[in-house]
Scaffold this motif. Sequence first.
Motif, PDB file in Angstrom:
ATOM      1  N   VAL A   1      53.259 -22.768  13.000  1.00  0.00           N
ATOM      2  CA  VAL A   1      52.152 -21.835  12.759  1.00  0.00           C
ATOM      3  C   VAL A   1      50.872 -22.639  12.568  1.00  0.00           C
ATOM      4  O   VAL A   1      50.850 -23.634  11.852  1.00  0.00           O
ATOM      5  CB  VAL A   1      52.410 -20.966  11.512  1.00  0.00           C
ATOM      6  CG1 VAL A   1      51.194 -20.103  11.203  1.00  0.00           C
ATOM      7  CG2 VAL A   1      53.641 -20.090  11.710  1.00  0.00           C
ATOM      8  N   VAL A   2      49.805 -22.197  13.243  1.00  0.00           N
ATOM      9  CA  VAL A   2      48.485 -22.813  13.080  1.00  0.00           C
ATOM     10  C   VAL A   2      47.508 -21.721  12.654  1.00  0.00           C
ATOM     11  O   VAL A   2      47.499 -20.623  13.216  1.00  0.00           O
ATOM     12  CB  VAL A   2      47.992 -23.486  14.372  1.00  0.00           C
ATOM     13  CG1 VAL A   2      46.600 -24.075  14.163  1.00  0.00           C
ATOM     14  CG2 VAL A   2      48.956 -24.569  14.817  1.00  0.00           C
ATOM     15  N   ILE A   3      46.690 -22.030  11.657  1.00  0.00           N
ATOM     16  CA  ILE A   3      45.658 -21.104  11.175  1.00  0.00           C
ATOM     17  C   ILE A   3      44.299 -21.747  11.437  1.00  0.00           C
ATOM     18  O   ILE A   3      44.032 -22.863  10.983  1.00  0.00           O
ATOM     19  CB  ILE A   3      45.829 -20.815   9.673  1.00  0.00           C
ATOM     20  CG1 ILE A   3      47.228 -20.254   9.389  1.00  0.00           C
ATOM     21  CG2 ILE A   3      44.762 -19.845   9.187  1.00  0.00           C
ATOM     22  CD1 ILE A   3      47.584 -20.205   7.905  1.00  0.00           C
ATOM     23  N   ILE A   4      43.437 -21.052  12.195  1.00  0.00           N
ATOM     24  CA  ILE A   4      42.108 -21.566  12.537  1.00  0.00           C
ATOM     25  C   ILE A   4      41.049 -20.833  11.720  1.00  0.00           C
ATOM     26  O   ILE A   4      41.061 -19.595  11.645  1.00  0.00           O
ATOM     27  CB  ILE A   4      41.784 -21.373  14.025  1.00  0.00           C
ATOM     28  CG1 ILE A   4      42.945 -21.820  14.923  1.00  0.00           C
ATOM     29  CG2 ILE A   4      40.514 -22.119  14.402  1.00  0.00           C
ATOM     30  CD1 ILE A   4      42.715 -21.490  16.393  1.00  0.00           C
TER      31      ILE A   4
ATOM     32  N   PHE B   1      53.048 -18.802   5.161  1.00  0.00           N
ATOM     33  CA  PHE B   1      53.525 -19.926   5.981  1.00  0.00           C
ATOM     34  C   PHE B   1      53.078 -21.245   5.327  1.00  0.00           C
ATOM     35  O   PHE B   1      52.093 -21.852   5.745  1.00  0.00           O
ATOM     36  CB  PHE B   1      52.967 -19.813   7.404  1.00  0.00           C
ATOM     37  CG  PHE B   1      53.263 -18.503   8.087  1.00  0.00           C
ATOM     38  CD1 PHE B   1      54.516 -18.239   8.615  1.00  0.00           C
ATOM     39  CD2 PHE B   1      52.291 -17.515   8.174  1.00  0.00           C
ATOM     40  CE1 PHE B   1      54.795 -17.030   9.241  1.00  0.00           C
ATOM     41  CE2 PHE B   1      52.553 -16.303   8.800  1.00  0.00           C
ATOM     42  CZ  PHE B   1      53.810 -16.053   9.330  1.00  0.00           C
ATOM     43  N   PRO B   2      53.784 -21.678   4.290  1.00  0.00           N
ATOM     44  CA  PRO B   2      53.339 -22.866   3.532  1.00  0.00           C
ATOM     45  C   PRO B   2      53.293 -24.149   4.353  1.00  0.00           C
ATOM     46  O   PRO B   2      52.611 -25.094   3.967  1.00  0.00           O
ATOM     47  CB  PRO B   2      54.372 -22.964   2.399  1.00  0.00           C
ATOM     48  CG  PRO B   2      55.556 -22.180   2.874  1.00  0.00           C
ATOM     49  CD  PRO B   2      55.017 -21.092   3.737  1.00  0.00           C
ATOM     50  N   ASN B   3      54.008 -24.174   5.487  1.00  0.00           N
ATOM     51  CA  ASN B   3      53.992 -25.368   6.345  1.00  0.00           C
ATOM     52  C   ASN B   3      53.024 -25.232   7.510  1.00  0.00           C
ATOM     53  O   ASN B   3      53.016 -26.075   8.413  1.00  0.00           O
ATOM     54  CB  ASN B   3      55.402 -25.647   6.871  1.00  0.00           C
ATOM     55  CG  ASN B   3      56.370 -25.984   5.755  1.00  0.00           C
ATOM     56  OD1 ASN B   3      56.027 -26.720   4.832  1.00  0.00           O
ATOM     57  ND2 ASN B   3      57.586 -25.431   5.826  1.00  0.00           N
ATOM     58  N   ALA B   4      52.221 -24.180   7.492  1.00  0.00           N
ATOM     59  CA  ALA B   4      51.268 -23.971   8.581  1.00  0.00           C
ATOM     60  C   ALA B   4      50.258 -25.109   8.646  1.00  0.00           C
ATOM     61  O   ALA B   4      49.910 -25.722   7.633  1.00  0.00           O
ATOM     62  CB  ALA B   4      50.541 -22.641   8.391  1.00  0.00           C
ATOM     63  N   ILE B   5      49.789 -25.375   9.854  1.00  0.00           N
ATOM     64  CA  ILE B   5      48.723 -26.358  10.067  1.00  0.00           C
ATOM     65  C   ILE B   5      47.402 -25.615   9.927  1.00  0.00           C
ATOM     66  O   ILE B   5      47.116 -24.673  10.670  1.00  0.00           O
ATOM     67  CB  ILE B   5      48.835 -26.997  11.457  1.00  0.00           C
ATOM     68  CG1 ILE B   5      50.197 -27.682  11.610  1.00  0.00           C
ATOM     69  CG2 ILE B   5      47.702 -27.989  11.691  1.00  0.00           C
ATOM     70  CD1 ILE B   5      50.522 -28.083  13.030  1.00  0.00           C
TER      71      ILE B   5
END
Length: 586
Positions: A485-488, A508-512
């Motif tokens: 998961v990526v959050i921009i 999503f604690p491991n999201a980028i």
Amino acid sequence: MRFKLLFILLFIALNSYGQQIEQADKYFLYFKTWNFIKYYHPNLALGRIDADSLFFNYLTEIESTKDKKTLNKSLSKLLKQFPASHNTDIEVNNASEVLINNLDFNWFLKNPQITNRNKKAYLEILENRYTQPVHHYVPKLRYESEVPNERVYDFADKETIPLEFRLLALAKMQGAVDYLYPHKYLMEQSFDSVLKPAITSMVKCKSMLEYELLLLKLVASLQDTHSFGFFKQLKHRRDIFKNSFYPPFAYQIFEDGILVTDIIVPETCRISDIQKGDFITAIDRRSVEHRIGDLSSLLSASNHQALLHRLSYYAENLIWNLDNKQVDVEIVRDSIKTSKSVPFIEIGDSDALKPVNAYLASTQKKKSSSDDLTILNNDIAYFKISDTFRFIENVADEKVETHMDSIFAQARQQKGIIFDMRGYPDWGGFAYTYLIKNFGSTPHLYAKYYELNKEKIGTYVHNQDINTYYNADINIKNTPYNGKVVIIVNSETLSQSEWNTMNLQHLFPNAIRMGEQSAGADGDLKILNLPGKYQLNFTGNAIFYNDGSEAQRAGVKIDIPLMTPKEYIINKQDYMLKKAIEAIEE
């Protein structure tokens, strides 16, 4: 000898009691006293006495005071009108966490200009203050925007505003900052230190333009991106910003210059030798850096990136500060600095403005008309927070839940998901209900939300009601997602978008987490009426991460800071999305 010493001390005390008091100081103490009574005494809290009428009734008397003695006599007269009500319901709130950062009564407790008798009167009001949940001058519900029962005073056809209303505007702003603005303690300059010189200037103010300029500077001192747009209401905004001439090119602001990103009027740019990619470092022999510094004292922004981003809005046209249409600019092209003279477009020239209007129309963000999930590179689900209502816009109400479940089921099948938070949510239910239902786990208190503490206005209490954070009526599936998961984010990530981003980061604690610093104005918007028919917008609740770190001013947390390279901007390529896709494809 002892008698002589006592005589000297008595002489000093009497002389001090009769000492002259500065005009700004007496108005300042009057504003503080009026707001103190307004928010803490039941006669005003219940609407039995109109706060504005009270302000005007005592203003003339305060104006006539000359020294500490006469000022305290007038303040004492005012305080005696509001004896303590002997409230027995103080501090019944059992909240485990209360923010008290803003609370400061030293303006009377440690003020040598206030007599001990008056200090005692203030303390009696404080100790017996109004503590009920409904207050005449406070929004009833935490998320309501309008500060209630603040009168609208319209001076639309006037060249200036009467002094008493100018002073009322200052007093209302001081009250809002002291009692309703949770981030007062984050301001680089204390509002009190900004207000005192403003009082002197406001008394001398002779025109509507001067009045608006003073308000603008006070609003800017809040350093709150929610307040950025205050300038749009000003009748003399074109005189203040000198923004009646538009450039024949589009641009983006950087710390040290202005990048030409597109050509709007080709012939003008050809003759003036202006090209895409040119970097303007000075306007009429004044550096862009200095101009940005000037604007930072007029425009409220939580952080510097939020200011730069908003100065890049072409339609607002705030950066140029022009007295005439012919503009000298210094540009850097291929590492060579040169000077150019460019004719800008006058706002009154309707024919010349046609390409400008066409350009602005072309920049309007287009939304998808499909209710299907967007898939990138065949295996990456893509959600844009400002374009989620399309999922349900044409779906029958009874089928919304099933449709959203199918959207997220499809997203689960992809090897990665990108959440693009660069924009404002167009549908609250996307994150509040359906995202949490499909990807959440309980409990899901993903932030600390502090709302105004009605039992001691000026402090803020931790709200732990589940419905503040997500829809408590849904059946959360508690099914983890194993893909990337990526959050921009960027400076368009503002307020509810920042709140939703914090939600995602917890889901999503491991999201980028990547992008630019967000707007740094999380928390529900409040709106206060000011004399002249102006409205002050400001952040009214405080948001923290669960580890206690600030969201206001700092913005949401980022793992990978990104600054879009100039060539991507010129070529209209989405660098951040490209980096997000790469992060999933690795």
